[in-house]
Design an enzyme around this catalytic site. Structure first.
Site, PDB file in Angstrom:
ATOM      1  N   GLU A 247       0.835  -1.200   0.000  1.00 18.18           N
ATOM      2  CA  GLU A 247       0.000   0.000   0.000  1.00 18.18           C
ATOM      3  C   GLU A 247       0.872   1.253   0.000  1.00 18.18           C
ATOM      4  OE1 GLU A 247      -3.422   2.317   2.612  1.00 18.18           O
ATOM      5  OE2 GLU A 247      -3.058   0.194   2.987  1.00 18.18           O
ATOM      6  N   ARG A 325      -7.572   2.375  14.094  1.00 18.12           N
ATOM      7  CA  ARG A 325      -8.472   1.249  13.811  1.00 18.12           C
ATOM      8  C   ARG A 325      -8.420   0.205  14.923  1.00 18.12           C
ATOM      9  NH1 ARG A 325     -11.594  -0.881   9.389  1.00 18.12           N
ATOM     10  NH2 ARG A 325     -11.149   0.989   8.162  1.00 18.12           N
ATOM     11  N   ARG A 357      -3.423  -6.663   6.285  1.00 20.29           N
ATOM     12  CA  ARG A 357      -4.820  -7.111   6.278  1.00 20.29           C
ATOM     13  C   ARG A 357      -5.458  -7.038   7.677  1.00 20.29           C
ATOM     14  NH1 ARG A 357      -6.169 -12.712   3.075  1.00 20.29           N
ATOM     15  NH2 ARG A 357      -8.357 -12.306   2.569  1.00 20.29           N
ATOM     16  N   THR A 456     -10.684   5.146   7.411  1.00 16.18           N
ATOM     17  CA  THR A 456     -10.916   6.080   8.518  1.00 16.18           C
ATOM     18  C   THR A 456     -10.436   7.486   8.172  1.00 16.18           C
ATOM     19  OG1 THR A 456      -8.857   5.275   9.523  1.00 16.18           O
ATOM     20  CG2 THR A 456     -10.915   4.310  10.309  1.00 16.18           C
ATOM     21  N   ALA A 525      -8.507  -1.372   3.011  1.00 18.19           N
ATOM     22  CA  ALA A 525      -9.654  -1.158   3.906  1.00 18.19           C
ATOM     23  C   ALA A 525     -10.869  -1.974   3.501  1.00 18.19           C
ATOM     24  CB  ALA A 525     -10.016   0.328   3.981  1.00 18.19           C
ATOM     25  N   GLU A 726     -10.896  -8.252   4.444  1.00 17.18           N
ATOM     26  CA  GLU A 726     -10.215  -8.323   5.738  1.00 17.18           C
ATOM     27  C   GLU A 726     -10.978  -9.044   6.842  1.00 17.18           C
ATOM     28  OE1 GLU A 726      -7.653  -4.365   6.224  1.00 17.18           O
ATOM     29  OE2 GLU A 726      -9.661  -3.981   5.435  1.00 17.18           O
TER      30      GLU A 726
END
Length: 779
Positions: A247, A325, A357, A456, A525, A726
């Site tokens: 990512e 998170r 993940r 988020t 996400a 996920e």
């Protein structure tokens, strides 16, 4: 022309069309070897290959660098240090601190200091050994505990609270506290980090990258080169796995390759060997979790305090979102009437940890599940009963950060799994077995998952798509999501075909490219299909409206009586082939190209107030796992797993099944066998398949039952589906709880012995011994 009524357009997101199990669009190519990954692309005759020199110290000042011997080495074309970078040396995704090449100092073992370009990878690696770097070593901080003691954080701590949790705990009938250390996890993607850069005539570059975030690759390459974004194009056809590891951290390879490509006006490939990859790239964050809970004699929680401390490494990378998170999921599926949850972002002299993940969710959930198990032992109840008593429900449905659960799924889902997995009868059988067996103990646990779906960071919740219909009726779609093996392109093709009402064979999904869809968010996400599917559907609806308007005008029919289905345009009882309709529209000069856009509604989190709605909806699930433990060695087997996963109206049950099974096994690896270790100098010692053990086919549960909870998503997602990337990983927490349950049987289930993550055989052996010692001390 008459406009298509909005009611007919709305139908395109709520079709009653049955889900279809279509094979992955590259499945045949995968098994025959025709699927082309970056290292499969034939090399240009003048291509350069890169290797790098990493730091030998976890914390040190660089006093001098000797490069002459490396520059004279056979095959070497170019050698660079930080001062040779034309633009910015910072390649951070959000906050600063991630350097393409270290400058005055190094902050972890393996940090890149020098890069070498040569005519072969072997020549570049040999030359790297000739580089001589002189350091002045400094003391290093390597643990979460050290960072907390010295208040060394990459970013400020953050707290979520509801009510006075300390007072509620003090007033409760019972109190307990606990702590748990969770180690990280190596991504271990099949295809390692790799990028290819091709210079162009305008001073820019085209980059082929194995990245989940092409737009970020484009942005950072432009920054490093000191050029505008339009001179950089980034493209991703497919990845051989990513799991979050590509990512943010794939961009550095693209930037390095681009610098050399432009400097030397030659194609450049940068492919990391596996050991370099495991040394130089970030992992899942270690977490040290501490909690205090107050509860009544029925095990109902009255107050909770939690401190979640993430080992972030030397720089922020994506740690702010990861720790957030974890905090958002420290409740998992349970209602806390009062709570104080704090998250700390600890700075250490180690590689900067990154997305993986679950993105912090698993680390928060384990804290909740450990606490619920501890409460169950304290009140002498079955852990499943304590979980059910504390579940979110219609009148207890607000999270500690103020989001209300508008969809009540978990009580019914857990009840259904409890019945289909035959939990109660098996619990009694296991208790009886454990009484009679002295060497082997069995454990059983049923744990839920409530995972929030949305980025988020609010601005990332957007997506674009570009759709063309060609004159022969074939359809070409580009979108901002990337294909890492999870079947995203397959689902997008299905969505487009279903939206138009045409055969799937008409649709082709293009490689993801920044010159097709700009400013795309990362594929992460679990939002890849939610975002890009809706953007593609938006483009479909635009073009479908044009085609229906054309048909209404051309054939003199009311638009309400016209439909496209089964690859035909139907006007009353008359069927016109889709290709004929398209050809006529082209002749009549109707535009057959459209962009699509989507932004997630309803979401927003006020960080100052620590209140809001960070997630559009929750994906839910539950797993019942059974294990057998050998007390003499700590070795164990996962003998049976039953999963019930909430996927809404599945777009493709076969692909979703694969995601559930794969996610669970990867999560099982995290909580059991995958042990990341560093020595006391900060050097990683689990740096190859020889000393880092991912699950194999032999570790898959002997009995593995997976079913889907049949309920459409209450939110208006694409065809009422739910994310599935996920959430299944966290179902594997049930395996960890089952191992602890087996050990607790040695203390007649009155005591939960400590068990770390991962629960290696050594850890399980000492867990069982702790339970036995407790039983002996209290008998």
């Amino acid at each position: 022309m008459r406009k298509l009524p909005k009611a007919l357009l709305r139908v395109q997101t709520e079709s009653a069309h049955k889900p279809t199990s279509i094979a992955h669009e590259s499945a045949y190519k995968h098994v025959t070897g025709r699927a082309q990954y970056l290292d499969d692309i034939p090399e240009w005759p003048n291509m350069l290959h890169l290797a790098t020199v990493g730091a030998e110290h976890a914390s040190a000042m660089i006093e001098s660098i000797e490069l002459d011997a490396a520059r004279r080495a056979p095959g070497v074309v170019d050698v660079i240090t930080q001062g040779d970078i034309p633009g910015s040396a910072d390649v951070s995704p959000v906050f600063s601190g991630d350097l393409l090449l270290a400058g005055e100092r190094v902050d972890y073992v393996g940090q890149t200091v020098v890069a070498v370009a040569a005519t072969s990878l072997e020549a570049a690696r040999r030359a790297c050994k000739l580089v001589n770097i002189h350091y002045r070593s400094e003391s290093a901080r390597l643990s979460v505990q050290e960072a907390l003691e010295r208040e060394e954080f990459v970013l400020p701590s953050h707290t979520i609270s509801s009510g006075d949790a300390g007072a509620a705990i003090a007033r409760a009938e019972h109190q307990l506290q606990g702590e748990l250390y969770l180690r990280g996890q190596e991504h271990f993607y099949l295809e390692g980090q790799i990028s290819i850069a091709l210079p162009n005539e305008d001073g820019g570059v085209r980059v082929y990258s194995s990245s989940q975030h092409p737009a970020e690759v484009q942005k950072l390459v432009a920054q490093v080169l000191g050029v505008p974004l339009h001179l950089v194009q980034a493209e991703v056809r497919r990845m051989g796995g990513a799991f979050g590891g590509k990512e943010s951290q794939a961009a550095a390879l693209a930037c390095m390759a681009a610098v050399f490509a432009v400097r030397n006006q030659r194609p450049v490939k940068y492919r990391m060997p596996r050991r370099d990859d495991m040394t130089q790239t970030g992992k899942r964050h270690d977490f040290w979790n501490q909690y205090r809970a107050g509860f009544d004699s029925d095990g109902v929680i009255r107050g909770v305090e939690m401190d979640l401390a993430g080992l972030c490494g030397h720089s922020p990378d994506l740690s702010d979102g990861v720790v957030d998170r974890a905090m958002f999921h420290a409740d998992n599926a349970y209602f806390y009437s009062t709570a104080r949850i704090s998250g700390h972002r600890c700075r250490t002299n180690t590689v900067s940890n990154t997305a993986f993940r679950g993105f912090g969710g698993p680390q928060g959930m384990v804290a909740a599940e450990a606490m619920l198990d501890d409460i169950a032992r304290a009140v002498g109840a079955d852990p499943l009963d304590i979980r059910k008593r504390n579940l979110y429900s219609a009148d207890r449905n607000t999270t500690p950060y103020g989001q209300a659960l508008e969809e009540e799924v978990l009580p019914q889902l857990i009840e259904q799994l409890e019945q289909t997995a035959d939990y109660r009868a098996r619990r009694e059988q296991i208790r009886a077995f454990n009484v009679s067996s002295t060497q082997i103990k069995k454990g059983l646990a049923l744990t839920p998952v409530k995972f929030g779906i949305s980025f988020t960071s609010k601005h990332l919740n957007q997506a674009g798509a570009l759709l063309h219909i060609y004159a022969d009726g074939s359809i070409h779609v580009s979108h901002g999501g990337t294909e890492m093996g999870q079947g995203l392109h397959t689902k997008i093709a299905q969505i487009v075909a279903r939206g138009f009402g045409v055969d799937l064979e008409r649709v082709r999904v293009a490689a993801t490219a920044t010159d097709q869809v700009p400013n795309a968010s990362p594929t992460a996400a679990s939002a890849g299909t939610d975002l890009n599917g809706m953007a593609a559907l938006n483009a479909v609806n635009t073009l479908k409206q044009r085609l229906l308007e054309y048909a209404a005008e051309t054939y003199g029919a009311d638009i309400e009586r016209i439909s496209i289905r089964d690859d035909q345009c139907w006007i009353a009882q008359r069927a016109i082939p889709f290709a004929e309709l398209v050809k006529g529209a082209y002749i009549d000069r109707v535009s057959l190209s459209a962009t699509g856009f989507y932004r997630t509604p309803k979401i927003g989190y006020n960080r100052t107030a620590a209140r809001g709605r960070p997630f559009l909806y929750f994906a839910n699930g539950a797993a019942a796992s059974e294990v057998e433990v050998d007390l003499n060695t700590g070795e164990y087997r996962v003998t049976r797993v039953d999963i019930l996963q909430d996927v809404g109206d599945s777009l493709n049950p076969a692909i979703d099944l694969g995601q559930v099974e794969g996610g669970f096994v990867q999560g099982m690896g995290w909580v059991t066998s995958e042990e990341l270790l560093w020595n006391d100098q900060g050097r990683i010692i689990s740096d190859s398949p020889a000393n880092y053990k991912i699950p194999t086919a032999g570790d898959v549960p002997e009995i593995f039952n997976v079913d889907f909870f049949q309920r459409p998503n209450a939110e208006e997602t694409v065809y009422r589906s739910k994310a599935v990337g996920e959430p299944p990983l966290m179902l594997a927490i049930s395996v960890w709880c089952a191992l602890r349950d087996a050990c607790a049987s040695l203390a007649e289930y009155r005591y939960n012995p400590p068990l770390g993550v991962p629960a290696t055989p050594e850890q399980v052996y000492f867990c069982a011994r702790a339970a036995k010692e407790y039983a002996e001390a209290t008998s």
